[in-house]
Design an enzyme around this catalytic site. Structure first.
Site, short mmCIF file in Angstrom:
data_model
loop_
_atom_site.label_atom_id
_atom_site.label_comp_id
_atom_site.label_asym_id
_atom_site.label_seq_id
_atom_site.Cartn_x
_atom_site.Cartn_y
_atom_site.Cartn_z
N ASP A 156 -24.80 -1.75 3.02
CA ASP A 156 -25.92 -1.53 3.94
C ASP A 156 -26.48 -2.90 4.29
O ASP A 156 -27.60 -3.25 3.92
CB ASP A 156 -26.97 -0.64 3.26
CG ASP A 156 -28.12 -0.27 4.16
OD1 ASP A 156 -28.14 -0.76 5.31
OD2 ASP A 156 -29.01 0.46 3.72
N SER A 157 -25.69 -3.68 5.00
CA SER A 157 -26.01 -5.08 5.21
C SER A 157 -26.71 -5.31 6.54
O SER A 157 -26.73 -4.45 7.41
CB SER A 157 -24.70 -5.90 5.20
OG SER A 157 -23.85 -5.44 6.23
N THR A 158 -27.25 -6.52 6.67
CA THR A 158 -27.75 -6.95 7.97
C THR A 158 -26.55 -7.33 8.84
O THR A 158 -25.39 -7.14 8.45
CB THR A 158 -28.68 -8.16 7.80
OG1 THR A 158 -28.00 -9.18 7.06
CG2 THR A 158 -29.94 -7.78 7.05
N HIS A 190 -30.01 6.48 7.33
CA HIS A 190 -29.84 6.71 5.90
C HIS A 190 -29.13 8.02 5.59
O HIS A 190 -28.35 8.11 4.64
CB HIS A 190 -31.19 6.59 5.18
CG HIS A 190 -31.74 5.21 5.22
ND1 HIS A 190 -32.98 4.91 5.75
CD2 HIS A 190 -31.20 4.02 4.83
CE1 HIS A 190 -33.17 3.60 5.66
NE2 HIS A 190 -32.12 3.04 5.12
#
Length: 285
Positions: free
Chosen positions: A155-157, A62
């Site tokens: 901020d994807s999988t 993050h």
């Protein structure tokens, strides 16, 4: 009896964490959601059997997905975050008083609900009044946006399952359209180490490069992600991540970060030779 969580990183490699207990096992409309507690990493969240974050190392991810673009343009005011239902990216963004709005688009409401219940240290700032939650497909959401955001964070999988549409040429083109003339796009860029992840990284980089005049890649070490070597993409219509770094201005904000600092910022864009070669490869599909 010992209990272990095991994740398959490749056909030949598995990664295990000793667990104290399983706190949740649920099936949403989109994916399987589990929360475990462990002696080494604290609580951790998995989606479809893949670790998304742990309490011990989430600060690395993050810090790097948020503070790198913010140090390049500390004047960012309007942000779109796609994915990130765990709330960690929003938490770091809310530390900037200058940010006016954070639109967070998460396809799976259950991820947000579970994170707020079991991972309050990560999800606690989702209630900030500047954060607006949209529970819908990020690909569809961004289609209607034009010249609206200073920063988009994807901020994807991984590029299969619910996150698959967030790795397409159409999606990156719509992100370009949704950004203002000085806009920045940052995305998690997978690992360069294992072949399957490296191919996804190459393909995403090739698609992003088709739209943005500035297109770079930077790295971090995240112990619980496959291989531990993880990449992020930085793309912009205007700003260069090194030439335009506002180190003094960012440092003057007085933000304490456990991983990111402006010296690391300069170093994280220096990539190993094998990664450079992967990025130069034009065969991404």
């Amino acid at each position: 009896m010992e209990l272990w969580y095991t994740e398959q990183h490749t056909e030949n490699v598995r990664f295990s964490i000793k667990i104290k207990e399983q706190l949740l096992s649920a099936q949403s409309e989109f994916q399987k959601i589990d929360v475990f507690d462990s002696p080494e990493f604290g609580r951790f969240l998995t989606l479809d059997g893949l670790v998304m974050l742990t309490e011990k190392d989430e600060f690395i991810y993050h810090d790097m997905i948020v503070h790198v673009p913010m140090a390049v343009n500390p004047a960012i005011k309007n942000v779109l975050v796609i994915g990130a239902g765990d709330g960690g990216t929003a938490r770091e963004l809310t530390r900037y008083d200058s940010i006016r709005s954070i639109d967070l688009v998460e396809i799976d409401k259950m991820v947000v609900d579970v994170s707020m219940q079991y991972l309050p240290g990560t999800a606690g700032k989702l209630t900030d009044p500047r954060v607006r939650l949209y529970f819908e497909d990020g690909l569809k959401f961004v289609r209607s946006k034009v010249d609206e955001y200073d920063l988009i964070i994807v901020d994807s999988t991984d590029p299969f399952g619910p996150g698959e549409g967030l790795f397409t040429k159409e999606f990156y083109g719509n992100c370009h359209k949704a950004l203002r003339e000085n806009g920045i796009l940052v995305n998690q860029h997978e690992s360069p180490y294992y072949d399957s992840y490296a191919k996804s990284m190459q393909a995403a980089h090739l698609k992003i490069r088709a739209f943005f005049p500035v297109c770079s890649v930077y790295q971090a070490h995240i112990p619980t992600y496959p291989s531990g070597h993880w990449l992020f993409g930085f793309a912009s219509k205007k700003f260069h991540p090194l030439a335009d770094l506002r180190a003094d201005e960012w440092n003057a904000l007085g933000l304490y970060t456990r991983y990111y600092n402006t010296d690391l910022h300069k170093g994280c864009f220096a990539l190993p030779t094998y990664v450079k070669k992967l990025l130069e490869n034009q065969n991404g599909k």
